[in-house]
Design a protein around this motif. Structure first.
Motif, short mmCIF file in Angstrom:
data_model
loop_
_atom_site.label_atom_id
_atom_site.label_comp_id
_atom_site.label_asym_id
_atom_site.label_seq_id
_atom_site.Cartn_x
_atom_site.Cartn_y
_atom_site.Cartn_z
N THR A 1585 60.42 3.46 51.29
CA THR A 1585 60.30 2.60 51.17
C THR A 1585 58.59 1.78 51.49
OG1 THR A 1585 63.15 2.05 52.35
CG2 THR A 1585 62.10 0.43 52.59
N THR A 1586 58.59 2.40 52.35
CA THR A 1586 56.61 1.68 52.44
C THR A 1586 56.29 1.56 51.19
OG1 THR A 1586 56.96 2.68 54.75
CG2 THR A 1586 55.08 1.85 54.14
N ALA A 1587 56.58 2.70 50.77
CA ALA A 1587 55.01 2.70 49.48
C ALA A 1587 55.86 2.17 48.11
CB ALA A 1587 54.89 3.94 48.59
N ALA A 1588 57.57 1.66 48.24
CA ALA A 1588 58.03 1.45 47.49
C ALA A 1588 57.18 -0.66 47.67
CB ALA A 1588 59.60 1.13 47.26
N VAL A 1589 57.77 -0.99 48.44
CA VAL A 1589 56.76 -2.73 49.17
C VAL A 1589 55.52 -2.42 48.81
CG1 VAL A 1589 56.84 -4.40 50.91
CG2 VAL A 1589 58.56 -2.70 50.72
N ALA A 1590 54.69 -1.78 48.81
CA ALA A 1590 53.35 -1.81 49.28
C ALA A 1590 53.08 -2.04 47.26
CB ALA A 1590 52.34 -0.15 49.54
N GLN A 1596 46.50 -1.85 46.88
CA GLN A 1596 45.98 -0.11 46.32
C GLN A 1596 46.18 0.32 46.72
OE1 GLN A 1596 43.20 -0.75 43.94
NE2 GLN A 1596 44.00 -3.24 43.86
N ALA A 1597 46.20 1.75 46.11
CA ALA A 1597 45.95 3.04 46.47
C ALA A 1597 45.93 3.57 47.71
CB ALA A 1597 45.67 4.28 45.26
N GLY A 1598 44.55 3.13 48.01
CA GLY A 1598 44.10 3.10 49.08
C GLY A 1598 44.48 3.22 50.94
N ASN A 1599 45.34 1.69 50.84
CA ASN A 1599 45.96 1.13 51.63
C ASN A 1599 46.87 1.65 51.76
OD1 ASN A 1599 43.48 -0.71 52.10
ND2 ASN A 1599 44.77 -2.01 50.30
N ILE A 1600 48.38 2.64 50.69
CA ILE A 1600 49.48 2.62 50.98
C ILE A 1600 48.92 4.46 52.25
CG2 ILE A 1600 51.56 4.08 50.09
CD1 ILE A 1600 50.61 2.09 47.30
N PRO A 1601 50.61 4.51 53.11
CA PRO A 1601 50.20 5.91 54.16
C PRO A 1601 49.93 6.69 53.32
CG PRO A 1601 51.94 4.38 54.97
CD PRO A 1601 50.76 3.40 53.33
N ILE A 1602 50.91 6.81 52.47
CA ILE A 1602 51.62 8.18 51.53
C ILE A 1602 51.51 7.92 49.71
CG2 ILE A 1602 53.65 8.01 52.53
CD1 ILE A 1602 53.78 11.29 52.15
N SER A 1603 51.80 8.62 48.98
CA SER A 1603 52.27 7.83 47.66
C SER A 1603 53.62 8.99 47.74
CB SER A 1603 50.64 7.85 47.18
OG SER A 1603 50.30 8.79 46.95
N LEU A 1618 64.74 13.48 48.01
CA LEU A 1618 64.76 12.22 47.82
C LEU A 1618 63.86 11.09 47.39
CD1 LEU A 1618 65.67 12.46 52.17
CD2 LEU A 1618 66.79 11.30 50.01
N THR A 1619 63.07 11.67 47.13
CA THR A 1619 61.95 10.79 46.13
C THR A 1619 61.83 10.50 44.97
OG1 THR A 1619 60.16 11.70 48.09
CG2 THR A 1619 59.61 10.88 46.11
N LEU A 1620 62.41 12.21 44.32
CA LEU A 1620 63.08 11.71 42.49
C LEU A 1620 64.24 11.03 42.75
CD1 LEU A 1620 62.07 15.68 42.38
CD2 LEU A 1620 61.29 13.42 41.06
N GLU A 1621 65.16 11.07 43.64
CA GLU A 1621 66.77 9.97 43.27
C GLU A 1621 65.42 8.32 43.89
OE1 GLU A 1621 68.63 11.37 46.71
OE2 GLU A 1621 69.55 13.11 45.46
N ALA A 1622 65.11 8.59 44.52
CA ALA A 1622 64.44 6.92 44.14
C ALA A 1622 63.86 6.70 44.06
CB ALA A 1622 63.60 6.53 46.12
N LEU A 1623 62.70 7.40 42.86
CA LEU A 1623 62.23 7.21 41.96
C LEU A 1623 63.08 6.84 41.09
CD1 LEU A 1623 58.80 9.61 41.78
CD2 LEU A 1623 59.11 7.10 42.06
N LEU A 1624 63.90 8.31 40.66
CA LEU A 1624 65.06 7.61 39.33
C LEU A 1624 65.73 6.77 39.32
CD1 LEU A 1624 66.49 9.33 37.23
CD2 LEU A 1624 68.20 10.18 38.74
N GLU A 1625 65.90 6.15 40.61
CA GLU A 1625 67.16 5.09 40.55
C GLU A 1625 65.97 4.11 39.85
OE1 GLU A 1625 69.42 2.19 43.53
OE2 GLU A 1625 68.21 3.61 44.24
N ARG A 1626 64.38 3.50 40.42
CA ARG A 1626 63.92 2.90 39.32
C ARG A 1626 63.70 3.17 38.12
NH1 ARG A 1626 63.05 3.55 45.09
NH2 ARG A 1626 62.08 1.72 46.37
N LEU A 1639 58.69 -1.93 36.24
CA LEU A 1639 57.65 -0.64 37.39
C LEU A 1639 56.92 -1.46 37.59
CD1 LEU A 1639 58.74 3.03 35.35
CD2 LEU A 1639 59.53 1.46 38.05
N PRO A 1640 56.17 -1.21 39.05
CA PRO A 1640 54.63 -1.65 39.53
C PRO A 1640 54.17 -0.67 38.85
CG PRO A 1640 56.53 -0.87 41.90
CD PRO A 1640 57.31 -0.99 40.00
N PRO A 1641 52.57 -0.71 38.63
CA PRO A 1641 51.64 0.21 37.89
C PRO A 1641 51.60 1.11 38.45
CG PRO A 1641 50.71 -2.23 39.11
CD PRO A 1641 51.97 -2.46 39.68
N LEU A 1642 51.58 1.41 39.82
CA LEU A 1642 51.26 2.85 40.83
C LEU A 1642 52.60 3.29 40.08
CD1 LEU A 1642 50.20 1.67 44.43
CD2 LEU A 1642 49.43 2.21 42.67
#
Length: 2011
Positions: A1585-1590, A1596-1603, A1618-1626, A1639-1642
């Motif tokens: 959730t944090t990565a998606a909101v950021a 910038q990628a450096g401001n995200i605690p974990i990508s 869990l990460t793949l399921e979230a990305l698959l949904e997006r 999709l966001p640029p990242l």
């Protein structure tokens, strides 16, 4: 749709005594013109209807006489005779009312004589002394008082005598009723007499004015004495609980009415009644007569029902209108309502609850009348804020969800009256000035109702009342989206009627409001926007159920309110129909359009069909709708064509063409609901044709040359009639063709049902009636045989439909001529009746019944009974022929059965393997069920047959009962082929049957290879081992004997015996006396049958056996219930007591089945109890209707008549006989089910719990069982604490049943859905006994679940208590008037929460003494359940405060001592409360965000619980879940928009937690650490959730605690998954175009990451998700990086993907195939070099697709193949320049055709998408007329073939492609020879149902392919095949034809019945061969026009013809 025939009136003719008849003959004149002559002629008629005509001539004849005629002795005598006639007629005879109506018009000068005559005759009636004649006299008194002047005058003259007679009759009837206690039939009539007598007494006092002066007379007058006597009687009736409640209720009316008439002065009557009701009568101040008459009401305690009915009488009989009540009357009114409130909390019996609700509604009506002129004090007592109104609202809120409809209806009336009362109590000046805004009561009421959840049914009715009261404007101002909110809930069937009624009330009110204020027509736009736009959105986008209910309930009401809105809806939908075409799961705009048009036409908003098609919708749209992929669109379009509000509307030519088009492609529907709708709609169409044809015939007869043509059709009626005939004939031809060999069950069901409708709508006419069509004219020998072959279907519905259709046809249509064939058919039926396949005996039954009813049994069957044949009289020949035939068939079956039972007694295993016994019995039962056994002619012949049938049933049952009654597991028999397993079997047998006395199961059996064996062989030793278990039947055929065969033989035999005995009980007449000649069953035989059922119900262990014995036993008890023999009537009651005593005694020698569910014992008790409630259900139904009717009456006089309207229903059965038995039984069972210390009582306790469960599940007991729910719940909860497993098991089952009984059947996936919950006040008001019990039990649980040492000490009842409490919730409408508060429960569930002010007082004591709670339990599951149970107890608006309080109680990081269990319980409570709050309706308002921000601040204070400072991973995981919930709902930071400071700090804390977590620093744990998987999942979700909101905010990628890339590199598969399921949904959302910004640029540049992961991932689920993501992504984004990232070329990657698809498991295989197909499609649409690079791999891909299409493969594989074909269709299947070779291309097309014929609906729909894509290409869109349309699979098959044939011509490949297609036609792929070999080698297995197909039909494919090939060859300009190819194909087809002919000759006679599978397979192959030969002949230029293809009339072999058609078909 057809016009119902008017029912002929049946009138019993009047008669007179001989003396009056002689008098009339003497007085009649010669000319026959005087009154005596008229009466004489009238009474000599035998037709009552004709007599009515002459009765109406009496008064006109007397009017012609002059005044002197009054002295005419002839007229006097005639008037006297007329009086006698009137009194002799029954009260229900229409002649009585006609005579009264006529005599009311008697000339005035005849009145005196007439009154004297009536008085004299009535006096004679009153002098009768026969008790059973009293009812007739009472009815006559009643009739005289009802709208009959002469009768009323006569009663007035004889008032003293009438009152005395009523007193005498009521006393004597009451005494007689007591004498016949227990005889229900006699008591029923006597109680009905009492009811009518009471009713007439009340009517008399109301209507005779002299009664009002009785008090002036002396107490010694006879009239006064009679009145006192009647008052005493009614007082006694009122207190007698053994009488019907309707008698008590009417007596309550009578008591108050008599007091009102007799007491003086009238001003003191209210005070007197008040003292009676309040139990405060001063006996010294009341008259002696009153004390003597009503002593029981004055001096003793009265029952609740007595008090209730006195209140009812007071409200009904006193005059509350016109200001007649003074202050004492107002006081009485308030006293009554307080008494009713008290009774409401005490009464639990359903009928009394109904009375109470009705009386309370009546009280509100009386209050409204009084308030119109009341004192200020009463208005203060009844205003909106008063306690009385508060208690009334409490009653409404508590009962508006009550199970009884009538009671819920009363709550609506009460609520509506409360609003009127409030209006009357308001000060006029204030209300006029301030308006609605100042009316706090109404405002609070409205807001409270709007806050309620929409699942509360009462909300709808109350809102509807509010709309009527204040209008819709105020409600729309508070909730503008309320139309959409209500439409959203219309997917729930239980809420639909309430929601639609509320919507109608609202939009009508809104329309009237807008219309009244508007100056022009623009108001309609606002109305459309408010009410129509949400409707159209639902129709296009809503779910299926929601759309259906909206169309059925809401749309018609909307159109009726505003018909002009139809054009607006059509205009909107037409514009979006092309864009929103719909799919298999969506109707789209086209579906919405058809639904609107259908509804409009059905309700008369479309003038005619012609206008519809021309102005609103095109013909193309209609055809698209008829074959749309969504079934409901097809149904709606068909409904548009068939339905009309005018049953005689002419069916147009276009409509008939469209109907034919529809039937061609829609018979084979797998959905039963769709099939039923199709058949129903077509039947409506046929009714229209039939009725409109009669209109056309009349027009044709009356039409002259100068009259205009038919206005609708613009053509001559004869032309329309001929079109009708041609249309119906064409329809029938198509339906018969649909019954081809191998047709599916849906096709046969639809075709036979429609044919049956045609036969019903167009019956065989007699006389002058003209018929436009008759089915019999189109029946020939082939079609007749087709119907006969339907008997071979394995589906019984098809057999039933075929049989019924044959029975509807005239017997002359087809005649049998060959006796040898007839004998073969009969022998085939007998052979099938002993088949080992269960469905064969059903076929045999229908065959035998057909032969019986058609009178075509073989003559050899009657050789022994020639005398009976010749004795038949012509007058009743058909009935006696059927009876004789049935008798002969049953005798034949009995002879065979007797022989087989004898053999089975020697060897049951041989019988099971060779001739199972149940088939014969089934055929006997089937023959008996179709015969009218009440009107038998050959009674003497039947008696020995019935006796023999009963004895044979008992013998058969004795043979099979050892297996059924054994304790062995189902399917276990004493046999085995292995010594080790046989010894194990012996051990099992010894353990599981301690009480069995049957020697059959004393030792395990190992079978040897014997030709036969008997039961003596069972003693063989275990050492004798054989190779197999085989026996040989009658035909010496070796069969394997299996355990299943023995078990099926036994339980089916028991089933058939039970059904046979039940049928005999139900249908056979009983002998009234032993020597009677009018019955077939004797009393002794009935008792024997009862003993048989009792034995098997109480001893059988096989569920199938005792369930079917239950069915037969029910039929027996129904007969006993109607039996006049008292001893037989009481048998069920005796059986019940005997079994209860046997259960109580717990005798070890008892044979009662002591299994864990008590086997058949609960069934047995159910039946014995239910026999007393057989009529009670009708009574309750009558009560509901009655209470609904009562709401329409306000006048007391009208109320009295309506109150007694359903007297026949309510007096059906004495109350004592049905209620006392249930009460005693339930008392016994509940006492047995309670906890006990005696170990010997365990078995009775288990039985009692199981029986209670069965009774609570039985819906037939209705509300009568509700009073025992509380005791049942106590027994279940306490039983769960037993140390005995069997008791706990039964208690659990009982508890589950009670949960369903209380809260309703589960209506959603959510276990705690509010649809299956109720408010605490409602629950505890219905079950008040549970309040202290649950509170006490919960306190005990809370005091034991935790300890200072932290030990696990789990209370057994905790789960059950929490399950109950978790289904209760506090309603915002709950007031402060109930003592049953929910507050005391809360502290036991949680460790202290914030409470509202009203709760805090109640909680004070509980909180101080309760320090250990369920929420702190050491048991994980207990803490979780406690947290869930807490949620419903907290109001939604109190949740944030409660959460903050809970968070504040959590320990700080500096605290030294704390328990993780306590922390975990508290956090779970916070989590579930927060989840409930975020799901609530407050989500979008500012209040919601502010409250969440405050909660987020509190979470920051305890943030250490989510960090490493907290060593417990379980509590860390829950705290992180709480943070995750907050991140989903708080305002998220977006680009250029920062959230509030509090939220900003929260997001920073979340990032800090993730940065310091193990996801960044790595894990030192292993999976042995408790809670690690849960912690990983929680932490990963928060990080995602944090990565998606950021990423969304553009950081910038450096401001995200974990990508995402870092998460995907985790070593834990849970994190990656869990990460793949979230990305698959997006990525899926972006691929479908559903995302708003993509999709966001990242996330857009992750293609390389996924490629590398795909190569190295070894976790199957993660690997599958990676492939799915790559499939969703655009290949151009990652294919270009392939060689650099994973060092693979596109070709190598494709090969790698296809290798995965070939070798991996199905899910990965399917995803890989999809991915490979997408890559191929990408390469093919790119440049030519890229296309060439993958070309070599295409062949492997084709093979992969072909291998994925097999029917044996999983559905997912075939869906992947269909999707692969769809994605490559433009490049490989339909490309103008084929990339593949022709063979591969045709192989892909063959895959499409195969998938279109799949049994899976989803697969067919996916393959249809391929066809739609193929039709929509530029070079193929002209091949069909349905390009770019969503079509169904049924037509997609023929469309696919059309496109393929067109492509062959485009490719110029006809010469190469035609042989392949001819091979498909001939079935070369199916390898017919191999099939034949397998058919001869296969053995018969018990449960094998051969080749049952549900959808796919081979010959349909052959038909379509033949048609398209023929069309293709016809249009081809040159011969496509060489002579050599033609010769080869012809030789192959000819050889196959010769082989088929040989195989047909080898079949036995009647092979279609005996060898159905082989016969059908040969027929199918024959049709394929004929079709191929016809095409080859056409190619050779030798077309054979007579070559048949796919005709139902075809016969495969002359040997199978057993019927002869008429030489000419009638027309």
């Amino acid at each position: 749709m057809g016009v119902k025939k008017k029912k002929e009136m049946q009138v019993t003719a009047l008669t007179i005594c001989h003396q009056d008849l002689e008098t009339l003959r003497f007085l009649a004149d010669v000319e026959g013109k005087n009154l005596a002559s008229l009466l004489l002629y009238c009474v000599q008629l035998t037709d009552g209807v004709s007599q009515i005509h002459y009765v109406k001539q009496i008064v006109p004849l007397l009017e012609k006489a002059d005044k002197n005629g009054a002295c005419d002795p002839i007229i006097r005598s005639c008037l006297d005779i007329l009086a006698g006639i009137y009194l002799s007629l029954s009260v229900k005879n229409p002649l009585k009312k006609v005579l009264a109506s006529s005599l009311n018009g008697l000339p005035e000068f005849f009145l005196t004589e007439a009154i004297q005559s009536f008085t004299s005759r009535l006096q004679e009636e009153l002098n009768t002394t026969d008790l059973y004649s009293y009812r007739k006299v009472i009815d006559n008194i009643s009739s005289c008082m009802e709208n009959f002047d002469l009768g009323r005058a006569g009663v007035n003259n004889l008032l003293k005598n009438v009152l005395h007679f009523l007193q005498k009759s009521l006393i004597e009837i009451s005494e007689e009723n007591r004498k016949f206690a227990g005889n229900r039939i006699v008591q029923t009539q006597l109680m009905n007499d009492l009811l009518v007598g009471t009713r007439v007494s009340v009517m008399l006092v109301q209507k005779i004015q002299d009664i009002q002066r009785i008090h002036l007379k002396t107490s010694s007058s006879p009239t006064w004495q009679s009145m006192c006597g009647l008052l005493s009687i009614f007082t006694k009736f009122l207190s007698d609980d053994d009488l019907l409640q309707t008698i008590q209720s009417t007596s309550g009316l009578a008591v108050i009415l008599f007091i009102k008439a007799m007491f003086h002065p009238p001003e003191k009557i209210p005070d007197l009644i008040s003292s009676l009701l309040l139990r405060s009568v001063d006996c010294t101040s009341i008259p002696d007569w009153f004390l003597n008459c009503c002593r029981s009401l004055c001096c003793t305690d009265v029952s609740q029902s007595t008090l209730l009915f006195l209140c009812q009488g007071t409200l009904t009989m006193l005059d509350w209108q016109n200001g007649s009540m003074d202050l004492s009357g107002e006081a009485l009114l308030l006293n009554i309502v307080h008494i009713l409130f008290t009774l409401s909390s005490q009464i639990k019996e359903s009928t009394l609850e109904l009375f109470l609700s009705r009386i309370l509604a009546s009280w509100t009506n009386s209050a409204i009348h009084v308030l119109k002129s009341s004192s200020p004090s009463l208005k203060n007592s009844l205003n909106g804020k008063s306690s009385v109104v508060g208690r009334l609202l409490e009653y409404v809120y508590t009962h508006w969800e009550h199970p009884l409809d009538a009671l819920r209806h009363q709550t609506k009336i009460i609520f509506r009256n409360i609003l009127q009362m409030h209006q009357l109590t308001k000060e006029k000046s204030n209300s006029e000035v301030s308006g609605l805004a100042a009316d706090h009561f109404i405002c609070d009421l409205t807001e409270g109702l709007l806050r309620l959840e929409w699942h509360v049914k009462g909300k709808y009715t109350c809102l509807g009342c509010l709309v009527d009261y204040i209008g819709i404007g105020h409600i729309l101002a508070l909730a503008k989206t309320i139309p959409s909110q209500i439409l959203e809930v219309m997917g729930d069937q239980s809420l639909v009627p309430y929601a639609s009624d509320l919507l109608e009330t609202m939009f009508r009110s809104h329309k009237n409001h807008l219309k009244s204020q508007a100056l022009d027509s623009t108001w309609i736009d606002e109305w459309h926007e408010t009410w129509v736009s949400p409707l159209l959105f639902i129709l296009c986008e809503g779910n299926l159920d929601q759309k259906s209910y909206v169309i059925d309930y809401y749309l018609p009401k909307l159109l009726n309110c505003s018909p002009e809105s139809l054009s607006y809806m059509v205009k909107i939908l037409q514009t979006s129909a092309d864009a929103k075409t719909g799919s298999y799961n969506s109707r789209g705009a086209l579906g919405a359009l058809m639904a609107c048009l259908r509804t409009a036409r059905a309700h008369g908003h479309l003038q005619s069909a012609t206008d519809t098609w021309r102005n609103l919708v095109s013909s193309a749209r209609i055809k698209q709708g008829l074959i749309h992929q969504h079934c409901q669109v097809r149904i709606d379009t068909l409904g548009l064509l068939c339905e009309s509000n005018r049953s005689t509307e002419i069916v147009s030519t276009e409509e008939m063409q469209w109907i034919q088009f529809f039937i061609t492609y829609n018979l084979n529907s797998q959905s039963p609901g769709v099939r039923q709708q199709i058949c129903s709609l077509l039947k409506k169409l046929f009714c229209r044709i039939q009725e409109s044809s009669q209109v056309l015939y009349k027009q044709e007869q009356s039409r002259s040359k100068h009259e205009p043509e038919n206005e609708l059709t613009k053509q001559h009626p004869s032309v329309s009639l001929q079109q009708y005939k041609n249309f119906m004939s064409s329809i029938c031809s198509h339906l018969f063709e649909a019954l081809f060999p191998g047709s599916s069950y849906p096709t046969r069901f639809s075709a036979l049902t429609i044919l049956g409708s045609i036969a019903e709508v167009f019956p065989v006419t007699e006389g002058q009636v003209q018929a436009v069509y008759q089915l019999s004219h189109d029946i020939d020998v082939g079609r007749f045989q087709t119907l006969m072959e339907c008997f071979t279907s394995t589906f019984e519905e098809v057999k039933i439909l075929a049989f019924d259709l044959l029975m509807k046809l005239p017997k002359t249509v087809v005649q049998f001529q060959d006796s040898e064939k007839l004998q073969g058919l009969f022998q085939a039926a007998l052979e099938l009746s002993s088949s080992t396949k269960p469905y064969d005996c059903v076929t045999a039954s229908y065959l035998l019944n057909f032969l019986i009813w058609q009178d075509v049994l073989p003559s050899s069957l009657f050789d022994s009974l020639k005398t009976q044949q010749t004795a038949c009289e012509d007058g009743d020949k058909s009935a006696i022929v059927v009876e004789r035939n049935t008798l002969m068939v049953i005798k034949c079956l009995l002879e065979n059965l007797e022989e087989e039972v004898s053999q089975a007694e020697n060897s049951l295993l041989q019988a099971a393997a060779s001739f199972p016994l149940y088939g014969r019995v089934h055929c006997v039962t089937g023959a008996l069920q179709r015969l009218s056994l009440n009107n038998l002619q050959l009674v003497s012949e039947w008696r020995p047959v019935i006796e023999k049938l009963l004895l044979m049933s008992y013998r058969l049952s004795a043979v099979v009962s050892p297996v059924i009654q054994s304790s062995s597991p189902e399917g276990l028999i004493p046999m085995d082929t292995d010594s080790e397993s046989a010894s194990r079997l012996q051990t099992i047998l010894n353990e599981i049957q301690p009480r069995d006395t049957n020697d059959y199961f004393t030792q395990a059996k190992i079978l040897k290879e014997h030709d036969s064996f008997d039961l003596e062989d069972l003693n063989v030793s275990v050492q004798n081992i054989g190779a197999s278990a085989e026996v040989k039947g009658k035909e010496r055929k070796t069969c394997d004997v299996t355990a299943q065969m023995v078990l099926v033989c036994c339980w089916r035999s028991m089933k058939e015996v039970a059904l046979l005995l039940g049928t005999l009980c139900q249908l056979l007449p009983m002998q009234s006396v032993p020597e009677s000649s009018n019955g077939l069953l004797t009393e002794e035989q009935v008792k024997e049958i009862g003993d048989y059922f009792k034995q098997h119900l109480l001893q059988s262990r096989h569920r199938g056996a005792f369930e079917l014995a239950y069915t037969g036993f029910v039929k027996l008890t129904e007969i006993l219930n109607r039996c006049p023999n008292v001893s037989l009537q009481k048998l069920p009651e005796q059986w019940l007591w005997n079994v209860l005593e046997e259960i109580k005694c717990s005798d070890p020698s008892s044979k009662l089945c002591a299994t864990r569910r008590s086997a058949g014992i609960p069934f047995y008790i159910q039946i014995c109890l239910f026999w007393t409630f057989h009529i009670n259900g009708i009574i309750m139904c009558g009560l509901h209707v009655w209470f609904l009717l009562l709401s329409m009456f306000q006048n007391p006089s009208m109320l009295l008549h309506s109150f007694l309207l359903p007297q026949a229903l309510l007096a059906s059965e004495p109350k004592k006989g049905k209620m006392d038995l249930l009460k005693i039984t339930m008392k016994e069972l509940i006492s047995l089910a309670g906890p006990t210390d005696d170990s010997q009582s365990t078995v009775p306790q288990v039985h009692a719990l199981n029986i209670l469960r069965a009774l609570f599940r039985d819906t037939r007991l209705g509300e009568n069982i509700i009073p025992y729910v509380a005791d049942g719940a106590k027994a279940a909860i306490l039983g769960f604490t037993s140390p005995v497993w069997a008791v706990r098991n039964s208690s659990t089952l009982l508890f589950s049943t009670l949960i369903t009984r209380i809260f309703g059947v589960k209506r959603g996936k959510d276990e705690l859905s509010k649809k299956n919950r109720m408010t605490g006040s409602e629950f505890f008001s219905r079950f008040p006994e549970l309040y202290p019990f649950l509170l006490q039990q919960l306190e005990a649980v809370a005091n034991t679940v935790d300890s200072d040492t932290g030990e696990l000490n789990r209370h057994p009842s905790m789960f059950l208590l929490l399950l109950v409490l978790g289904r209760l919730y506090p309603s915002p409408m709950d007031g402060t008037y109930s003592a049953l508060s929910m507050a005391p429960f809360i502290p036991f569930i949680m460790s202290g929460i914030f409470c509202s002010d009203s709760q805090r007082v109640a909680l004070k004591c509980s909180l101080t003494r309760s320090s250990i709670r369920c929420g702190r339990s050491p048991d994980y599951r207990s803490r979780e359940m406690a947290a869930r149970a807490l949620v419903p107890f907290v109001m939604v608006d109190e949740i944030p405060t409660t959460i903050r309080t809970l968070l504040a109680k959590l320990p700080n990081c500096t605290d030294q001592r704390f328990r993780q269990n306590h922390i975990h319980g508290t956090l779970l409570q916070v989590f579930h409360l927060l989840q409930a709050f975020t799901d609530s309706k407050y989500r979008l308002n500012t209040y919601f965000q502010q409250e969440l921000a405050d909660v987020a601040v509190c979470t920051r204070a305890k943030l250490w619980l989510a960090e490493r400072q907290n060593p417990c991973l379980v509590t860390r995981a829950v705290y992180i879940d709480i943070l995750f919930l907050l991140t989903r709902c708080l305002d998220k930071p977006t680009k250029g928009n920062q959230p509030a400071v509090e939220c900003l700090g929260f997001w920073e804390d979340v990032r800090r937690i993730i940065s310091g977590s193990e996801l960044i620093t790595g894990f030192t744990y292993t999976f042995t650490v408790p809670g690690l998987p849960q912690y990983l999942q929680s932490l990963t979700k928060l990080a995602i959730t944090t990565a998606a909101v950021a990423a969304q905010a553009g950081e910038q990628a450096g401001n995200i605690p974990i990508s995402f890339s870092q998460l995907l590199e985790s070593s834990f598969p849970e994190v990656r998954l869990l990460t793949l399921e979230a990305l698959l949904e997006r990525f899926s959302t972006a691929a479908l175009g559903l995302g708003e910004k993509g999709l966001p640029p990242l996330q857009r540049n992750m293609g390389e990451t996924f490629l590398m992961l795909a190569v190295k991932e070894n976790h199957p689920e993660c690997f599958c998700k990676i492939l799915k993501i790559l499939h969703c992504m655009d290949p151009s984004e990652w294919l270009s990086h392939m060689q650099r990232c994973i060092h693979l070329t596109p070709k190598e990657f494709l090969i790698w993907t296809m290798d995965i698809a070939s070798n991996e498991r199905s899910e990965v295989q399917s995803v890989a195939l999809r991915l490979a197909s997408r890559v191929i499609a990408h390469h093919l649409q790119m440049c030519e070099e890229t296309r060439d690079s993958v070309a070599p791999t295409l062949k492997q891909w084709v093979q992969l697709v072909v291998s994925s299409c097999g029917e044996h493969l999983p559905t997912e594989s075939r869906l992947a193949a269909a999707e692969a074909l769809t994605s490559t269709t433009p490049f490989l299947l339909t490309s103008p320049h084929p990339v593949l070779g022709l063979q591969d291309t045709l192989a892909l097309w063959r895959c499409v055709l195969t998938l279109l014929q799949s049994e899976e609906q989803a697969v067919r729909d996916a393959a249809t998408g391929t066809v739609v894509t193929a039709m929509s290409q530029e070079n193929t869109c002209r091949s069909t007329e349905f390009a770019f349309c969503q079509v169904d699979a049924s037509i997609a098959l023929t469309l696919a073939l059309a496109v393929l044939c067109d492509l062959l011509q485009q490719w110029d490949q006809l010469a190469l492609g035609l042989p392949v297609l001819l091979g498909w036609l001939l079935g070369e792929d199916d390898d017919f020879v191999v099939h034949l070999e397998n058919t001869h080698q296969v053995e018969d297995y018990l449960f094998e149902k051969a080749e049952i197909n549900f959808w796919a039909e081979t010959l349909i494919f052959v038909k379509y392919l033949h048609e398209h090939l023929l069309r293709l060859l016809s249009t081809s300009s040159r011969r496509p095949l060489s002579p050599e190819s033609l010769r080869h194909l012809r030789r192959t087809a000819s050889e196959q034809g010769h082989l088929l002919s040989q195989l047909f000759r080898e079949l036995p006679p009647a092979a279609e019945f005996l060898k159905t599978v082989e016969f059908t397979r040969l027929r199918i192959q024959e049709e394929r061969t004929l079709a191929c030969l016809q095409l080859l002949a056409f190619l050779e230029g030798k077309e054979r026009e007579d070559t048949p293809v796919l005709r139902a009339s075809d016969s495969p072999a002359e040997a199978n013809q057993f019927t002869l058609a008429k030489t000419e078909t009638a027309h």
